[in-house]
Design a protein around this motif. Structure first.
Motif, PDB file in Angstrom:
ATOM      1  N   ARG A   1      52.887  54.802  69.739  1.00 24.12           N
ATOM      2  CA  ARG A   1      53.415  55.780  71.570  1.00 24.12           C
ATOM      3  C   ARG A   1      52.824  54.741  71.951  1.00 24.12           C
ATOM      4  O   ARG A   1      53.086  55.180  73.598  1.00 24.12           O
ATOM      5  CB  ARG A   1      51.739  56.727  70.402  1.00 24.12           C
ATOM      6  N   TRP A   2      51.349  53.648  72.000  1.00 27.07           N
ATOM      7  CA  TRP A   2      51.828  53.117  73.449  1.00 27.07           C
ATOM      8  C   TRP A   2      52.406  52.285  74.501  1.00 27.07           C
ATOM      9  O   TRP A   2      52.869  51.587  74.746  1.00 27.07           O
ATOM     10  CB  TRP A   2      49.964  51.973  73.026  1.00 27.07           C
ATOM     11  N   CYS A   3      53.631  51.777  73.048  1.00 25.22           N
ATOM     12  CA  CYS A   3      55.179  51.501  73.542  1.00 25.22           C
ATOM     13  C   CYS A   3      55.793  52.294  74.977  1.00 25.22           C
ATOM     14  O   CYS A   3      56.435  51.992  75.878  1.00 25.22           O
ATOM     15  CB  CYS A   3      55.940  51.562  72.984  1.00 25.22           C
ATOM     16  N   PHE A   4      55.256  53.588  74.738  1.00 21.37           N
ATOM     17  CA  PHE A   4      55.774  54.207  75.795  1.00 21.37           C
ATOM     18  C   PHE A   4      54.717  54.812  77.128  1.00 21.37           C
ATOM     19  O   PHE A   4      54.822  54.902  78.260  1.00 21.37           O
ATOM     20  CB  PHE A   4      56.141  55.815  75.426  1.00 21.37           C
ATOM     21  N   PHE A   5      53.129  54.622  76.750  1.00 23.32           N
ATOM     22  CA  PHE A   5      51.608  54.626  78.013  1.00 23.32           C
ATOM     23  C   PHE A   5      52.095  53.475  78.205  1.00 23.32           C
ATOM     24  O   PHE A   5      51.725  52.890  79.697  1.00 23.32           O
ATOM     25  CB  PHE A   5      50.492  55.021  76.846  1.00 23.32           C
ATOM     26  N   VAL A   6      52.043  52.034  77.883  1.00 28.19           N
ATOM     27  CA  VAL A   6      51.645  50.989  78.036  1.00 28.19           C
ATOM     28  C   VAL A   6      52.273  50.474  79.441  1.00 28.19           C
ATOM     29  O   VAL A   6      51.092  50.499  80.653  1.00 28.19           O
ATOM     30  CB  VAL A   6      52.456  50.068  77.941  1.00 28.19           C
ATOM     31  N   GLY A   7      53.682  51.909  80.186  1.00 28.54           N
ATOM     32  CA  GLY A   7      54.128  51.121  81.328  1.00 28.54           C
ATOM     33  C   GLY A   7      53.573  52.545  82.082  1.00 28.54           C
ATOM     34  O   GLY A   7      53.569  52.158  83.667  1.00 28.54           O
ATOM     35  N   VAL A   8      52.507  53.691  82.220  1.00 26.74           N
ATOM     36  CA  VAL A   8      52.204  54.435  82.996  1.00 26.74           C
ATOM     37  C   VAL A   8      51.354  53.493  83.788  1.00 26.74           C
ATOM     38  O   VAL A   8      51.020  54.030  85.068  1.00 26.74           O
ATOM     39  CB  VAL A   8      51.492  55.683  82.284  1.00 26.74           C
ATOM     40  N   PRO A   9      50.044  53.061  83.783  1.00 28.88           N
ATOM     41  CA  PRO A   9      49.336  52.165  84.487  1.00 28.88           C
ATOM     42  C   PRO A   9      49.546  52.099  85.730  1.00 28.88           C
ATOM     43  O   PRO A   9      49.395  51.481  87.040  1.00 28.88           O
ATOM     44  CB  PRO A   9      47.985  52.463  84.352  1.00 28.88           C
ATOM     45  N   PHE A  10      50.627  50.962  85.253  1.00 29.23           N
ATOM     46  CA  PHE A  10      51.836  50.273  86.489  1.00 29.23           C
ATOM     47  C   PHE A  10      52.489  51.030  87.195  1.00 29.23           C
ATOM     48  O   PHE A  10      52.555  50.928  88.404  1.00 29.23           O
ATOM     49  CB  PHE A  10      52.515  48.930  85.897  1.00 29.23           C
ATOM     50  N   THR A  11      53.626  51.907  86.828  1.00 30.21           N
ATOM     51  CA  THR A  11      54.133  52.174  87.238  1.00 30.21           C
ATOM     52  C   THR A  11      53.030  53.357  88.597  1.00 30.21           C
ATOM     53  O   THR A  11      53.754  53.281  89.974  1.00 30.21           O
ATOM     54  CB  THR A  11      54.830  53.274  86.949  1.00 30.21           C
ATOM     55  N   LEU A  12      51.627  53.655  88.353  1.00 29.85           N
ATOM     56  CA  LEU A  12      51.054  54.976  89.114  1.00 29.85           C
ATOM     57  C   LEU A  12      50.285  52.967  89.968  1.00 29.85           C
ATOM     58  O   LEU A  12      50.146  53.597  91.335  1.00 29.85           O
ATOM     59  CB  LEU A  12      50.030  55.311  88.492  1.00 29.85           C
ATOM     60  N   LEU A  13      50.322  52.074  89.601  1.00 35.83           N
ATOM     61  CA  LEU A  13      50.292  50.815  91.232  1.00 35.83           C
ATOM     62  C   LEU A  13      51.289  51.072  91.667  1.00 35.83           C
ATOM     63  O   LEU A  13      50.877  50.571  93.266  1.00 35.83           O
ATOM     64  CB  LEU A  13      49.628  50.003  89.795  1.00 35.83           C
ATOM     65  N   ALA A  14      52.436  50.833  91.441  1.00 36.04           N
ATOM     66  CA  ALA A  14      53.338  50.578  91.898  1.00 36.04           C
ATOM     67  C   ALA A  14      53.590  52.061  93.537  1.00 36.04           C
ATOM     68  O   ALA A  14      53.843  51.722  94.707  1.00 36.04           O
ATOM     69  CB  ALA A  14      55.148  50.329  90.979  1.00 36.04           C
ATOM     70  N   LEU A  15      53.601  52.904  92.142  1.00 37.64           N
ATOM     71  CA  LEU A  15      53.559  54.096  93.870  1.00 37.64           C
ATOM     72  C   LEU A  15      52.568  54.435  95.162  1.00 37.64           C
ATOM     73  O   LEU A  15      53.016  54.183  95.653  1.00 37.64           O
ATOM     74  CB  LEU A  15      53.845  55.334  92.655  1.00 37.64           C
ATOM     75  N   VAL A  16      51.518  53.329  94.718  1.00 38.33           N
ATOM     76  CA  VAL A  16      49.804  53.460  95.718  1.00 38.33           C
ATOM     77  C   VAL A  16      50.837  52.294  96.572  1.00 38.33           C
ATOM     78  O   VAL A  16      50.463  52.298  97.377  1.00 38.33           O
ATOM     79  CB  VAL A  16      48.659  53.273  95.370  1.00 38.33           C
ATOM     80  N   LEU A  17      50.991  51.254  95.945  1.00 34.97           N
ATOM     81  CA  LEU A  17      51.914  49.946  96.209  1.00 34.97           C
ATOM     82  C   LEU A  17      52.296  50.130  97.715  1.00 34.97           C
ATOM     83  O   LEU A  17      52.825  50.260  98.464  1.00 34.97           O
ATOM     84  CB  LEU A  17      51.966  48.917  95.481  1.00 34.97           C
ATOM     85  N   LEU A  18      53.535  50.929  97.104  1.00 35.50           N
ATOM     86  CA  LEU A  18      54.184  51.376  98.135  1.00 35.50           C
ATOM     87  C   LEU A  18      54.534  52.522  99.030  1.00 35.50           C
ATOM     88  O   LEU A  18      55.041  52.374 100.530  1.00 35.50           O
ATOM     89  CB  LEU A  18      55.653  52.021  96.752  1.00 35.50           C
ATOM     90  N   SER A  19      53.159  53.287  98.581  1.00 35.10           N
ATOM     91  CA  SER A  19      52.447  54.413  99.745  1.00 35.10           C
ATOM     92  C   SER A  19      52.379  53.545 101.035  1.00 35.10           C
ATOM     93  O   SER A  19      52.479  53.970 102.322  1.00 35.10           O
ATOM     94  CB  SER A  19      51.926  54.946  99.002  1.00 35.10           C
ATOM     95  N   ARG A  20      52.065  52.523 100.768  1.00 30.43           N
ATOM     96  CA  ARG A  20      50.843  51.739 101.871  1.00 30.43           C
ATOM     97  C   ARG A  20      51.993  50.656 102.590  1.00 30.43           C
ATOM     98  O   ARG A  20      51.809  49.669 103.817  1.00 30.43           O
ATOM     99  CB  ARG A  20      49.420  51.033 100.759  1.00 30.43           C
ATOM    100  N   THR A  21      52.202  49.987 101.218  1.00 30.03           N
ATOM    101  CA  THR A  21      53.508  48.913 102.209  1.00 30.03           C
ATOM    102  C   THR A  21      54.917  48.798 102.641  1.00 30.03           C
ATOM    103  O   THR A  21      55.144  48.459 103.408  1.00 30.03           O
ATOM    104  CB  THR A  21      53.820  47.505 100.944  1.00 30.03           C
ATOM    105  N   LEU A  22      55.314  50.017 101.398  1.00 32.11           N
ATOM    106  CA  LEU A  22      56.969  50.513 102.261  1.00 32.11           C
ATOM    107  C   LEU A  22      57.187  50.687 103.300  1.00 32.11           C
ATOM    108  O   LEU A  22      56.790  52.503 103.913  1.00 32.11           O
ATOM    109  CB  LEU A  22      57.662  50.608 100.629  1.00 32.11           C
ATOM    110  N   LYS A  23      57.432  50.258 104.146  1.00 38.28           N
ATOM    111  CA  LYS A  23      57.729  50.686 106.098  1.00 38.28           C
ATOM    112  C   LYS A  23      59.449  50.457 105.946  1.00 38.28           C
ATOM    113  O   LYS A  23      59.419  49.867 106.638  1.00 38.28           O
ATOM    114  CB  LYS A  23      56.927  50.759 107.135  1.00 38.28           C
TER     115      LYS A  23
END
Length: 523
Positions: free
Chosen positions: A164-186
């Motif tokens: 099941r962690w084959c699917f869970f493992v990417g969740v923290p990273f995609t949420l981190l990317a979402l925060v990074l993009l909200s601050r840096t992508l203009k």
């Protein structure tokens, strides 16, 4: 955007792309464990992969068109949320049917992330500067391709994690990317209000292909080849396909531009890409199953055993790419690649449950070399033979048909494997004198560990021996790619951004496909 701002935004984009790419490869060696624990069938094993391929293939051109109409950053955010929530749902699935449904939704997010990352990079960086950032993308894709099976196998083997962690493992990273993009992508958004999304064409294509794949999955298992179900499903697929062609021929901005597809070199490259996609995706998906079910290796060991194929991809892609840039010739490398792919599948067609791993590794390496030399170079052929204002549409057509070929390959080869396995298990149990009337010898599921030892031996032998048949079919499909590439025009890649204007009597792109004559001094 300056270089520093681009790199900061790229960090989020690369995380998103890595998670999108690895979502397909991380489950490859874990699938036998996943389907076994959910008591799924061989057909469901295939559809866990097919569902994602199908929805991502159908949705990719639609997401690209939407990026012309609406905010790219907003669309990327929506795609990340769809991908993240569906990944969580996949991890919590309680049956194979639920997992297939959630994987289909995950494919919608996957299609968005794959195309929008490319679109956003094109919006941040000029074409002249874009090449320096393509290396980052290539590195991420290579790591995801090689590391996905290894990571999936390791996660599955860790008792306190599990599949099941084959699917869970990417969740923290995609949420981190979402925060990074909200601050840096203009981005400075330049929408095209005159652009129109061909929803009707996309829907017709998706439904037509889905019906055809459903028929391939169930024929000869749930109903006969010649039956009213076959007539209804194949007839519906043909009618919907014809309707899609009519729509694509009339709309202003079609999902699949037929005027590009009809040209010689793009058409041949698409046929070759379709064959390569069918052979490569269809054959590679079942290698993890062969090593685990047919040979009895753990998921981690199965991931390690696929390294020869991944090494072949990385080495051949890097070497052939440099040689193509140095010589300007692309056809010899494509032909050599598709021939290597065919030879690799012919080698793998000889395997059974006792074949030497050295021979299996050699076959996988040849398959990897063929994929690395042909996949991207076929796209390069198309881009070189169309004018600049059609590069996007032509590239989209090749990508669409390659993904479609992969989807069909997985479904067709999965159906063939399921039939072969069923027959071999029945024959093996009968020959061994095992009574299956009480259900103990049911080989329709992949939960091999729950079977009696005598039945396990029969089932493993059946899967190991049947896998060679699907690789023989893969080789036959790859031969179609060989024939198509042999008829490609032997051209040199142009060093200009656009084609030279066609002279009178030449069609678009014809001036660029002739072999250059020796240079002579001109006044």
């Amino acid at each position: 955007m300056d270089h520093g701002r681009v790199l900061r935004a790229m960090s989020g984009l690369l995380i998103v792309l890595f998670m999108a790419m690895i979502s397909s490869t991380i489950v490859s060696v874990a699938l036998p464990q996943i389907i076994g624990s959910l008591n799924g069938t061989q057909s469901q094993y295939t559809w866990v992969v097919t569902a994602t391929l199908l929805t991502s293939t159908a949705s990719t051109p639609v997401w690209g068109k939407l990026a012309d109409l609406f905010s790219k950053k907003l669309l990327l955010t929506i795609g990340i949320l769809i991908f993240t929530l569906s990944s969580l749902a996949c991890g919590f699935a309680q049956s194979a049917g639920q997992l297939i449904g959630f994987r289909a939704v995950q494919g919608l997010g996957l299609g968005a992330l794959q195309v929008l990352v490319q679109v956003i990079i094109a919006a941040m960086v000029s074409p002249k500067e874009r090449g320096r950032y393509n290396g980052y993308l290539g590195g991420v894709m290579a790591v995801a391709t090689v590391g996905g099976p290894l990571l999936g196998g390791a996660i599955t083997d860790v008792s306190w994690l599990g599949w099941r962690w084959c699917f869970f493992v990417g969740v923290p990273f995609t949420l981190l990317a979402l925060v990074l993009l909200s601050r840096t992508l203009k981005l400075v958004e330049v929408p095209r209000p005159d652009a129109r999304v061909d929803y009707l064409g996309a829907s017709l294509i998706a439904v037509s292909v889905s019906v055809l794949l459903l028929w391939v999955t169930f024929v000869d298992a749930e109903f006969a080849w010649i039956s009213w179900q076959t007539g209804a499903m194949v007839g519906a697929a043909v009618v919907l396909g014809v309707a899609a062609v009519v729509v694509e021929n009339r709309v202003r901005e079609p999902i699949v531009p037929l005027h590009v597809v009809r040209r010689r070199d793009p058409a041949l490259a698409i046929v070759a890409s379709l064959a390569v996609g069918m052979a490569m995706f269809g054959g590679a998906v079942f290698l993890g199953q062969y090593f685990q079910v047919g040979r009895g290796y753990s998921p981690t060991e199965a991931g390690l055993l696929t390294i020869p194929m991944m090494a072949g991809v990385l080495i051949s892609a890097a070497v052939s790419g440099r040689l193509v840039s140095r010589t300007g010739r692309v056809k010899p490398f494509i032909v050599a690649g598709v021939i290597a792919l065919t030879l690799g599948f012919l080698t793998l067609s000889t395997i059974d449950h006792e074949t030497s791993l050295t021979l299996v590794g050699a076959g996988m390496f040849l398959v990897g070399v063929g994929v690395g030399m042909s996949m991207q170079n076929l796209l390069l052929v198309v881009q070189n033979t169309v004018p600049l204002n059609e590069v996007g549409a032509a590239s989209g057509a090749v990508t669409f048909f390659r993904s479609l070929g992969g989807t069909m390959g997985v479904s067709i080869l999965g159906a063939v494997l399921a039939n072969q396995v069923s027959t071999k298990i029945s024959q093996g149990l009968t020959a061994a004198g095992i009574d299956t009337s009480g259900g103990g010898g049911d080989g329709s599921t992949l939960n091999v560990a729950a079977m009696p030892p005598a039945v396990q031996e029969v089932v493993r032998a059946a899967y190991g021996d049947a896998t060679g048949h699907i690789f023989l079919l893969s080789a036959a499909i790859a031969v179609v790619g060989v024939v198509a590439t042999l008829f490609l025009t032997p051209t040199r890649l142009r060093d200009s951004m656009d084609l030279a204007p066609a002279t009178e009597g030449e069609g678009p792109g014809e001036a660029a496909v002739e072999e250059p004559t020796p240079a002579v001094a001109k006044p």
